[in-house]
Design an enzyme around this catalytic site. Sequence first.
Site, short mmCIF file in Angstrom:
data_model
loop_
_atom_site.label_atom_id
_atom_site.label_comp_id
_atom_site.label_asym_id
_atom_site.label_seq_id
_atom_site.Cartn_x
_atom_site.Cartn_y
_atom_site.Cartn_z
N GLY A 164 -20.66 -64.87 -0.92
CA GLY A 164 -22.48 -65.26 -0.56
C GLY A 164 -23.25 -66.34 -1.71
CD GLN A 183 -26.90 -67.86 -6.35
OE1 GLN A 183 -26.21 -67.53 -4.93
NE2 GLN A 183 -25.93 -66.77 -7.27
CB CYS A 222 -25.36 -61.80 -8.99
SG CYS A 222 -26.00 -63.92 -8.18
CG LEU A 223 -20.52 -65.54 -7.16
CD1 LEU A 223 -20.45 -67.52 -6.01
CD2 LEU A 223 -19.46 -65.27 -7.96
CG HIS A 225 -28.00 -60.96 -3.45
ND1 HIS A 225 -27.00 -60.15 -4.57
CD2 HIS A 225 -27.15 -62.56 -3.82
CE1 HIS A 225 -26.80 -60.87 -5.77
NE2 HIS A 225 -26.89 -61.76 -4.83
CD GLU A 226 -26.67 -64.66 -1.52
OE1 GLU A 226 -26.90 -65.32 -1.87
OE2 GLU A 226 -25.60 -64.33 -1.75
CG HIS A 278 -30.44 -65.62 -5.16
ND1 HIS A 278 -29.60 -65.89 -6.71
CD2 HIS A 278 -29.13 -65.26 -4.87
CE1 HIS A 278 -29.33 -65.02 -7.14
NE2 HIS A 278 -28.03 -64.65 -6.19
NI NI Z 1 -26.75 -63.59 -6.51
#
Ligand code: NI
Length: 171
Positions: free
Chosen positions: A45, A50, A92-93, A134-135, A138
């Site tokens: 995701g 991000q 998480c990236l 989660h997304e 963000h």
């Molecule tokens: Ni993330």
Amino acid sequence: MIRTILTYPDPELKKKSAPVVVINDSIREVARDMAETMYDAPGVGLAAPQIGVHQRIIVIDVSGKDEAPDLIVAINPVIVHSEGEAYEEEGCLSVPGYAANVRRHARVVVKALDLEGNEQTWRADELLAIAFQHEIDHLDGILFVDHLSPLKRDLFKRRARRLAESSGDKP
Ligand code: NI
């Protein structure tokens, strides 16, 4: 185009994203780039902030390694119903090299627009339910580490500071 993924503690990750007003070519390009960047990372995701774009767009693909890709692009996503409890490990990236268990809802119903501007509804459980939560977090400037207990969050912050010090300011 693959974009640079911002990482903790970049202040851009703490900003709230604005709703998409018109789904035009630039929004479609952002969504395309987000998918490309997510697959390249690789991750399951990615949210627009991000990559430094503060618009409410997320991409998710929780298909397994041996399955066909199943890309979800959700614009202005809203959780309209949630139930149950989950406590799964997340990464998480934007927080590379760190994972922790997070309390989430086990099942969610999400409404969003697709790239054609049509309203879509997803009834998600398991990994997809967690990915949506989660997304969407963000988009409100919330990282998964913000859900940790104060003690765990403190340990995480100290660790991040130590890593930053050991990698910075050296010839
Ligand atoms: Ni993330």
